[in-house]
Design an enzyme around this catalytic site. Sequence first.
Site, PDB file in Angstrom:
ATOM      1  N   SER A 116      40.054  77.901  84.939  1.00 49.47           N
ATOM      2  CA  SER A 116      40.145  79.016  85.873  1.00 49.47           C
ATOM      3  C   SER A 116      40.290  78.546  87.319  1.00 49.47           C
ATOM      4  O   SER A 116      40.669  79.333  88.185  1.00 49.47           O
ATOM      5  CB  SER A 116      38.922  79.928  85.743  1.00 49.47           C
ATOM      6  OG  SER A 116      37.731  79.226  86.049  1.00 49.47           O
ATOM      7  N   ASN A 125      35.985  81.510  74.202  1.00 54.17           N
ATOM      8  CA  ASN A 125      35.104  81.473  75.366  1.00 54.17           C
ATOM      9  C   ASN A 125      34.394  80.131  75.506  1.00 54.17           C
ATOM     10  O   ASN A 125      33.817  79.845  76.558  1.00 54.17           O
ATOM     11  CB  ASN A 125      34.073  82.593  75.315  1.00 54.17           C
ATOM     12  CG  ASN A 125      34.565  83.843  76.011  1.00 54.17           C
ATOM     13  OD1 ASN A 125      35.672  83.885  76.534  1.00 54.17           O
ATOM     14  ND2 ASN A 125      33.740  84.880  76.024  1.00 54.17           N
ATOM     15  N   TYR A 126      34.419  79.317  74.449  1.00 48.34           N
ATOM     16  CA  TYR A 126      33.954  77.931  74.522  1.00 48.34           C
ATOM     17  C   TYR A 126      35.194  77.042  74.413  1.00 48.34           C
ATOM     18  O   TYR A 126      35.348  76.257  73.484  1.00 48.34           O
ATOM     19  CB  TYR A 126      32.969  77.622  73.394  1.00 48.34           C
ATOM     20  CG  TYR A 126      31.668  78.379  73.466  1.00 48.34           C
ATOM     21  CD1 TYR A 126      31.275  79.046  74.624  1.00 48.34           C
ATOM     22  CD2 TYR A 126      30.805  78.416  72.378  1.00 48.34           C
ATOM     23  CE1 TYR A 126      30.073  79.737  74.685  1.00 48.34           C
ATOM     24  CE2 TYR A 126      29.593  79.101  72.436  1.00 48.34           C
ATOM     25  CZ  TYR A 126      29.236  79.767  73.590  1.00 48.34           C
ATOM     26  OH  TYR A 126      28.040  80.454  73.656  1.00 48.34           O
TER      27      TYR A 126
END
Length: 525
Positions: free
Chosen positions: A115, A465-466
Amino acid sequence: MNSIISPSMFILSILFLLSASLTTSSPIQQTSLIRCLSQHSIPLSTIYTPNNSSFTSVLESRAQLPRFTEPSMPKPELIFTPLSESHVQAAVICSKELGIHMRLRSGGHDFEGVSFVSIIESPFIVLDLTNLRSISVNINENSAWVQVGATLGELYYRIAEKSKVHGFPAGVCPTVGVGGHITGGGYGILLRKYGLAADNVIDAHIVDVNGRVLDRAAMGEDLFWAIRGGGGGSFGVILSWKIRLVAVPETVTVFSVTKALDTKLLYRWQQVADKLDENLLTRVLMRVTNTSERIVTTTYDGYFLGGADRLVQVMQESFPELGLTRKDYNETSWIQSTLFAYIYTIPSNTSLEVLLLQNTPTSFIGKADFVREPIPEFALEELRKRISEEDDPFIIWTAYGGMMNRIPEYETPFPHRKGTMYKFHYFTIWPKGDKNVAKHMSWIRSLYNYMTPYVSKLPRGAYVNYRDLDLGINKKGNTSVIQASVWGVKYFKGNFQRLVKVKTEVDPDNFFRHEQSIPPLVLKR
């Protein structure tokens, strides 16, 4: 809110700040970007460049893994912190027009830092959504609108301000950003009763590749499906979610008991955890608690939507082997149970203000698996040996079953549902300045390889998400659906192909991209 300055003064001020780094060959086209943004009356104070004294603090403010902010890591050439939806629209329009690569950040917890770090494409900018953090709770409608820059802790706190009998089924870490959490699914202590966070989203606002703000009706059901579990940074910039609040009783009962690793007991937990009353979620935390003697312990904790007397009956009927008695159970509220899930202790005197704080970033590497059959005792013994060899390792076992068995795997992009007994999350952490990072990474990769026979297969599941770049990455300018499917099917199983179809429809030129973004079927770039 910062005051608005004139476009001409804005350009002159920015160009002065950038003058030390601008060159005629700069591919980021800073001057053109600033000029384009200024036409949308973007405040100077929302833009940070490496020459700005606040650049590093802004970059690190929500970089939850310090290893991705070290000097050797690629840095953005500009960070933009929009104050409104129109600012986000301007960022997308200007970046697309100028061909500037953009990364999107809300909470900054991405396991691989994608991100705010780009290892495959440079230069790049970061669109940091921290300032978009409003939360509007409507108890009468059992819903809330929450912007993506808000944290889970802030969301829980605002819900609890309005009601003692409403909650939301999301994660246990209060500093996680709502935006990215829901895009990957999002699970927590209400998992077995209400499913994932993404299962409880009823509307959303997104800025698409053309700079339009769309709600569910305008974006269509295919895109609405994709953003609820298909991973962040692929389809647009999520601005806010409308979530469904769920019913929780005034009394929630929790327990936590730590024992030296007993492989027979842990094997029994595997047999029963996904079959317990769906009002009860149990977890197991395996770790080394005595660093000198390397003693491996297991902490069994539970979260029950109801009173202690009823939980006593449930545990005696289903899992008496754990040996709990009435004094092991603590009655509390749902909001207090969220604190308990985070800090692993009964928070009798802990202020709820803790939910509003930012934690101290810690470097770690983590991986995830989904388990469909009990891991045999001899393998649990090997786990004991391997954990005792690492400095500060953790394995968290989170029970599935209940609602997760009843939601079809194609309902959202998150497919790991019926038949999954529990999720297996292993990670290792290390302090700042540790010189043995390569050792820690080698340890977890070795453990991951060892676990291959005991976890889901064809494909071996993973949790987006991991994020795990060891599974594979996209290549700059040559994103292949076939290559991406290697990791895509691990995250999404058969849903990966539908995600590719949606991506091809809404972002055919692949403007929104990163190391593991969903690729379009045919690139038009």
